[in-house]
Design an enzyme around this catalytic site. Structure first.
Site, PDB file in Angstrom:
ATOM      1  N   TYR A 536      27.989 117.043  77.785  1.00 61.88           N
ATOM      2  CA  TYR A 536      27.221 117.161  79.208  1.00 61.88           C
ATOM      3  C   TYR A 536      26.121 117.882  79.086  1.00 61.88           C
ATOM      4  O   TYR A 536      25.913 119.012  79.666  1.00 61.88           O
ATOM      5  CB  TYR A 536      28.272 117.736  80.079  1.00 61.88           C
ATOM      6  CG  TYR A 536      29.121 116.741  80.499  1.00 61.88           C
ATOM      7  CD1 TYR A 536      29.278 115.967  81.415  1.00 61.88           C
ATOM      8  CD2 TYR A 536      30.465 116.469  79.538  1.00 61.88           C
ATOM      9  CE1 TYR A 536      30.014 115.021  81.912  1.00 61.88           C
ATOM     10  CE2 TYR A 536      31.410 115.658  79.906  1.00 61.88           C
ATOM     11  CZ  TYR A 536      31.280 114.654  81.064  1.00 61.88           C
ATOM     12  OH  TYR A 536      32.018 113.707  81.357  1.00 61.88           O
ATOM     13  N   GLU A 572      30.659 109.970  77.263  1.00 66.27           N
ATOM     14  CA  GLU A 572      30.565 110.633  78.611  1.00 66.27           C
ATOM     15  C   GLU A 572      29.511 111.302  78.791  1.00 66.27           C
ATOM     16  O   GLU A 572      29.058 112.123  77.853  1.00 66.27           O
ATOM     17  CB  GLU A 572      31.988 111.624  78.714  1.00 66.27           C
ATOM     18  CG  GLU A 572      33.008 111.014  78.928  1.00 66.27           C
ATOM     19  CD  GLU A 572      34.229 112.126  79.217  1.00 66.27           C
ATOM     20  OE1 GLU A 572      34.089 113.014  79.530  1.00 66.27           O
ATOM     21  OE2 GLU A 572      35.463 111.428  78.879  1.00 66.27           O
TER      22      GLU A 572
HETATM   23  C1  GCB Z   1      35.488 115.482  80.158  1.00 64.50           C
HETATM   24  C2  GCB Z   1      36.626 114.891  80.076  1.00 64.50           C
HETATM   25  C3  GCB Z   1      36.702 114.325  81.563  1.00 64.50           C
HETATM   26  C4  GCB Z   1      36.188 115.377  82.546  1.00 64.50           C
HETATM   27  C5  GCB Z   1      34.847 115.660  82.278  1.00 64.50           C
HETATM   28  C6  GCB Z   1      34.260 116.527  83.456  1.00 64.50           C
HETATM   29  O1  GCB Z   1      34.680 115.734  79.026  1.00 64.50           O
HETATM   30  O2  GCB Z   1      36.711 114.089  79.146  1.00 64.50           O
HETATM   31  O3  GCB Z   1      38.112 114.206  81.650  1.00 64.50           O
HETATM   32  O4  GCB Z   1      36.516 114.690  83.745  1.00 64.50           O
HETATM   33  O5  GCB Z   1      34.798 116.201  81.118  1.00 64.50           O
HETATM   34  O6  GCB Z   1      33.780 116.163  84.532  1.00 64.50           O
HETATM   35  O7  GCB Z   1      34.473 117.749  83.075  1.00 64.50           O
END
Ligand code: GCB
Length: 693
Positions: A536, A572
């Site tokens: 992220y 992700e």
């Molecule tokens: C992650 C998870 C996911 C969460 C996401 C978040 O890494 O795998 O289940 O919803 O982050 O939005 O924090």
């Protein structure tokens, strides 16, 4: 009883070492302890293989009846979840308990149906309904009861007698109930459903008791980021089979360069004892195309396995990789015995038809290939989640979601973070959407033997259920395990060894959030075929800094590939976004910020794509979804490209541009005409060259 009951009963013998491990704060916001136990998993037993559980389909020898509809529900006292078992509530109608009974739809999560404390209930609830079974179902057949899924654990009684039990939600289970039924009369089905998650459940959670203003009560906590919806989540069906019948089928397919399809099949039979008068003698296997024309066939006296060759086979291709994606045949199995009475000396015992797509899946240290062609995956992590029905199966939602997936030009998604409905897997086959199929191990942390056993069971049941789907291109063994911890190494060695032995021709992957490098290096990545990671940038790391994405992301992806020598995928990335919130310049939580963050990621992906081992980009998340109540979530997780009611946020248009541009670049797919609105002849100058999709 068939299939995966009581997975938590298998205990592993293991050596337990107590080690003191220093500081694991950074990568793991939930790991507050400095000290934990490390187990050695050097002597494990494999799960009992699942049998049966073919998806119920009508045929000339089988009936299917739905038990979906309005059931009755009773909520147990949270402080005494097993009261109903002690007092044998299953022996009579729940009404007799004198406790409050409420109507409850099936399938649906029960949490958001009422207006009271059922939403956050911890412990057991009881479901009940009555139904009739036709009198003639006694004759020469067996009656089975099958649940698509009940979360998390279920015990089932028919007319007061125990029929089956199952745990680990999200997966089907069934039992033959012929001996428990009242044919031609009324029957009662009672289900106790327990939503509690523990250190040994998959996923893990913790139940603790807290003092409230009204006294003590249990609360459920968990680290994963979605609401622990519970209840009878998928359809409940009665179906019949002949006494001697086909109980299971496994297929694998290949396509040769000269377009000859090959289908290897195994079938399992049930009910044929040596002394029985019904001895199957052969099986007629016919592959029919969409028009019902036989494309290949075989009379097989070996009964249990065989191979069909299909000259000029139409391959299964993903959406936007071929003008006719998701091509399926119907593979028809007819089981016969010799008969002196039948016209041609044979009598049909059973018939079952399985939809089948013919394709070859393969992989190298840099690529994942379908029919010999390297794949570039573009899609989403998703959730089964919606307003009111929670995780309950909803065909309207399913159809809408697939329409949106196709509208946006995606070709794949990951079933984050658990197995999705069988109906959605069939839909994916039909529409050519590729699936990274994930088991329900999210954020696993304490790597101990009973959890390992349950984790293996979760994978075994997932693979057994989904092995025949053309759309399944990989198994994901976990999402964000604390895989940098010492205990993770032997745990994942055992888990991956086992899963590889049952992987049915699919590569193994996982969604990792540990690091590619020491000191917090992931112990799982080296064991996988495809390294997937979640990151992220400009959200959890460097919030607000969209100028700190491209370099960090490309460098990290490169380190994953250099260190582990495998194809790499980003599973992700994303940003929470409140629909309708705008800010110029972009500010976090605004739609503008989500657009800016995505755009920077696209730059990184394009740099990475040139290196030929970066094989996919998955947005987190397809749609907004419900989470537990925390101060970081406004009504749930808002990282959706679509809102929870499946309407596009601004970023959806941008993502659509990108996904179609990729389809155009990689597979010469014409851009859709209305990708953008008319602005001016300069801006829209190539519009006339586009073909409507
Ligand atoms: C992650 C998870 C996911 C969460 C996401 C978040 O890494 O795998 O289940 O919803 O982050 O939005 O924090």
């Amino acid at each position: 009883m068939r299939a995966g009951a009581c997975s938590w009963m298998w205990l592993l013998s293991s050596l337990v070492l107590r080690l003191v491990v220093a500081g694991h704060g950074e990568n793991n916001k939930h790991d507050k302890t400095e000290q934990h136990t490390v187990f050695l998993h050097d002597n494990w037993t494999t799960p009992v293989p699942t049998t049966g559980l073919l998806y119920p389909r009508e045929s000339e020898t089988r009936d299917v009846r739905s038990l979906d509809g309005m059931w009755r529900l009773l909520m147990s006292q949270p402080s005494d979840p097993l009261q109903g078992v002690r007092e044998k509530w299953y022996e009579d109608s729940l009404q007799k308990t004198g406790l409050e009974i409420i109507p409850m739809p099936v399938p649906a999560s029960y949490n958001d149906i009422t207006t009271d404390n059922l939403r956050d209930h911890v412990g057991t609830v009881w479901y009940e309904r009555t139904f009739f079974v036709p009198r003639d179902w006694t004759e020469n057949r067996r009656t089975w009861l099958r649940f698509g899924s009940v979360h998390y654990a279920a015990v089932v009684w028919i007319n007061g007698r125990n029929a089956m039990r199952h745990s680990i939600g999200h997966l089907p289970f069934e039992a033959e109930i012929s001996n428990l039924l009242n044919f031609g009369g009324e029957n009662r089905i009672t289900v106790m459903c327990d939503n509690r998650l523990t250190n040994r459940s998959v996923p893990q959670g913790q139940v603790t008791t807290v003092n409230t203003d009204n006294g003590q009560t249990p609360i459920q906590s968990y680290t994963f980021d979605f609401f622990n919806y519970a209840g009878i989540h998928r359809s409940v069906q009665l179906y019949t089979t002949p006494l001697v019948h086909i109980s299971d089928i496994a297929i694998s397919t290949q396509l040769s360069s000269d377009q000859v399809g090959r289908i290897d099949y195994r079938i399992w039979l049930h009910g044929a004892t040596e002394d029985s008068t019904m001895q199957p003698t052969h099986v007629l296997v016919q592959l029919r195309d969409r028009d019902g024309v036989v494309a290949a066939q075989q009379v097989n006296r070996a009964l249990y396995n065989g191979t069909l060759l299909v000259p000029g086979a139409k391959p299964w291709w993903p959406y936007l990789m071929h003008p006719e994606p998701g091509h399926l045949y119907s593979l028809e199995f007819e089981l016969f015995m010799s008969s002196y009475e039948g016209d041609d000396g044979e009598e049909l015992l059973d018939a079952y038809r399985l939809p089948v797509g013919i394709r070859t899946l393969s992989w190298t240290n840099t690529s994942l290939l379908l029919n010999g062609k390297p794949l570039y995956l573009r899609g989403f992590g998703r959730h089964e989640d919606s307003d009111i029905r929670g995780k309950g199966l909803d065909n309207a939602l399913l159809a809408r979601d697939f329409n949106l997936i196709k509208w946006i030009g995606a070709n794949a998604y990951r079933t984050s973070h658990y197995p999705y409905s069988e109906e959605s897997m069939q839909f994916a086959d039909e529409h050519g959407i590729m699936i990274v199929d994930e088991c329900s191990a999210v954020n696993i942390d304490i790597f101990e033997p009973e959890l390992l056993s349950n984790h293996m069971t979760a994978l075994e049941q997932l693979i057994h259920r989904d092995r025949n789907h053309a759309s399944v291109i990989a198994w994901s063994v976990a999402n964000e395990p604390r895989s940098f911890k010492m205990g993770a190494l032997s745990y994942f060695q055992a888990l991956v060894n086992y899963t590889r032995s049952i992987a049915q021709g699919r590569p193994l992957t996982a969604a990792i959030n540990a690091s590619p490098d020491p000191p917090k290096q992931c112990h799982l990545a080296a064991l996988l075929d495809i390294v997937g990671f979640n990151r992220y940038n400009a959200w959890y790391q460097n919030s607000g800094r969209t100028d700190m994405i491209v370099n960090l992301l490309t460098e990290e992806a490169q380190r994953w590939h250099q260190n582990f020598g495998k194809p790499v995928i980003l599973f992700e990335y994303g940003a929470d976004t409140m629909e309708g919130l705008h800010s110029l310049p972009a500010y976090i939580w605004s739609e503008d910020y989500q657009v800016a963050l995505f755009s920077q990621h696209f730059k990184a992906f394009d740099k990475l794509r040139k290196q030929n081992w970066f094989i996919g980009e998955f947005v987190w998340n397809f749609a907004d979804f419900k989470t537990a109540q925390t101060v970081t979530r406004v009504g749930g997780n808002k990282k959706g490209v679509f809102t929870r009611s499946r309407q596009p946020k601004e970023v959806a248009q941008i993502l659509r541009w990108r996904y179609f541009a990729l389809a155009n670049e990689l597979d010469w797919v014409p851009l859709p005409k209305h990708l953008s609105v008319y602005i001016s002849s300069l801006v829209n100058r190539n519009e006339h060259e586009r073909t409507e999709l």
